[in-house]
Design an enzyme around this catalytic site. Sequence first.
Site, short mmCIF file in Angstrom:
data_model
loop_
_atom_site.label_atom_id
_atom_site.label_comp_id
_atom_site.label_asym_id
_atom_site.label_seq_id
_atom_site.Cartn_x
_atom_site.Cartn_y
_atom_site.Cartn_z
N HIS A 88 0.93 -1.27 0.05
CA HIS A 88 -0.07 -0.16 0.17
C HIS A 88 0.90 1.09 -0.01
O HIS A 88 1.84 1.36 0.64
CB HIS A 88 -1.02 0.00 1.26
CG HIS A 88 -1.88 1.31 1.10
ND1 HIS A 88 -2.96 1.32 0.63
CD2 HIS A 88 -1.49 2.61 1.76
CE1 HIS A 88 -3.33 2.54 0.79
NE2 HIS A 88 -2.72 3.15 1.64
N ASP A 167 -15.15 2.63 7.27
CA ASP A 167 -14.17 3.49 6.57
C ASP A 167 -14.63 4.15 5.84
O ASP A 167 -14.25 5.38 5.20
CB ASP A 167 -12.98 2.70 6.42
CG ASP A 167 -11.69 3.66 5.80
OD1 ASP A 167 -11.20 4.47 6.46
OD2 ASP A 167 -11.66 3.54 4.61
N ARG A 174 -14.25 12.96 6.95
CA ARG A 174 -13.03 13.52 7.17
C ARG A 174 -12.51 14.42 5.91
O ARG A 174 -11.91 15.51 6.21
CB ARG A 174 -11.99 12.17 7.25
CG ARG A 174 -12.11 11.56 8.72
CD ARG A 174 -11.12 10.30 8.67
NE ARG A 174 -9.67 10.61 8.47
CZ ARG A 174 -9.03 9.82 7.76
NH1 ARG A 174 -9.41 8.65 7.26
NH2 ARG A 174 -7.86 10.23 7.55
N SER A 189 -7.65 3.70 9.01
CA SER A 189 -8.30 3.69 7.86
C SER A 189 -7.63 2.69 6.75
O SER A 189 -8.20 1.96 6.22
CB SER A 189 -8.25 5.41 7.25
OG SER A 189 -8.85 5.23 5.93
N LYS A 193 -8.47 -1.75 6.12
CA LYS A 193 -8.84 -2.07 4.66
C LYS A 193 -7.93 -3.13 4.44
O LYS A 193 -8.25 -4.27 3.74
CB LYS A 193 -8.81 -1.22 3.76
CG LYS A 193 -9.94 -0.15 3.70
CD LYS A 193 -9.97 0.88 2.86
CE LYS A 193 -8.98 2.01 3.40
NZ LYS A 193 -9.12 3.49 3.01
#
Length: 434
Positions: A88, A167, A174, A189, A193
């Site tokens: 990620h 989320d 947000r 967050s 995931k």
Amino acid sequence: MAQIEAFSAVEVIVSKRDKKILSDLQIDWVIDAYTRGVVADEQMSALLMAILLNGMNSHEISRWTDAMINSGERMNWSMLDRPTVDKHSTGGVGDKITLPLAPLVAACGGAVPQLSGRGLGHTGGTLDKLESIPGWRASLSNKEMLAVLQSCGAVICAAGAGLAPADKKLYALRDVTATVEAIPLIASSIMSKKIAEGTSALVLDVKTGIGAFMPDPERARELAHTMVGLGKRAGVKTRALVTAMDVPLGLTAGNALEVRESVEVLAGAGPADIVELTLILAREMLDAAGVKGKDPEIALRDGSAMDVWRAMIKAQGGDPDATLPRANEQAVFVAAESGTMLSMDAMKVGIATWRLGAGRSRQGETVQAGAGIEIHCKPGEKIVQGAPIFTLHTDTPERFGRAIEILSDAVVIGDLPTGGKVERLPLILDRIVD
Ligand code: URA
């Protein structure tokens, strides 16, 4: 009969406003009640702002993450015959690394179940990039995702509605309440995931520098440590690299342009910084997953990573041989003077790319596949007056003016002191292993 609620939103907000530690039950309740629509957006906004201002300790962050995971499904890949590993990135300008990386790791023996997102603001999204390939489909059912993973070794697709729904709601809130930047909220967050996605190993690329949403290297390090800690607690072998995002990565920013550059990397060519970071991340992923397969450099050279890419694109309806979309209009931005390029501001290049139509300013907007920027000269290189620095692409030429406006102070050209070097962040600033 209406459910009797265990808490009221106001008492949870008061606790965090008054710098108290939220209890496990308060956290479980507030995430669940917000997902059910019992806690209103304005109440969650107040709580998020209190978290941004007063922080959370590591236990609270971990519980908050678990509550978000438990708001939806958790995927399971135990039926695969290879270990799963994902990457990620916190996002940056020209960061197309996922595109060559996922097939490369698959070619070396890992299984990569990559759930990706769309771009918002100045950073591009992997799905937007891949959607510039004619026919390619981002939405897959879990069954289809498994089939692509089994046949190709890698799959890149959109996260379904069932994955961490808390989320999805929180992230959108947000975004409009100036609470994106809180480390506990970013870490939970991202990790909710990735943990719900079911990968057994994970490598995080935490970007820092002017083009990253965490420009300060110390804050980027803190975010990296927080996420590695969350992964470890969840039993996911997690590591993080803190990497440079002061200058755009590679020589393109924009959807189809970045796909073209990724295919060049898979063909054994491509810009040196993209190749280097792709190889570093691939080795890190294979090591984290305990895969002792082919060396990634060989897999780029012998065409096996390209074979996986082609199979993966075809399996999702795409045509790997199709001509990629090209924007209708181009404009060239040239150097105003001769000298050495001393800096290029990644954020300004990202905003210009977005202004050309490659990004969106609201969720759900469409993006132009061909829009973006080609970069002809990078910091450290010499350039003569009138030589091209950027080629701008868009379908809507009225966008050129605003893009050129921000690019006009995105680069600094000047004289290097004798024997001097252009100041750049190192590509890898830190490595955090659980
Ligand atoms: N990416 C995410 O998924 N969540 C954040 O909070 C920030 C970046």
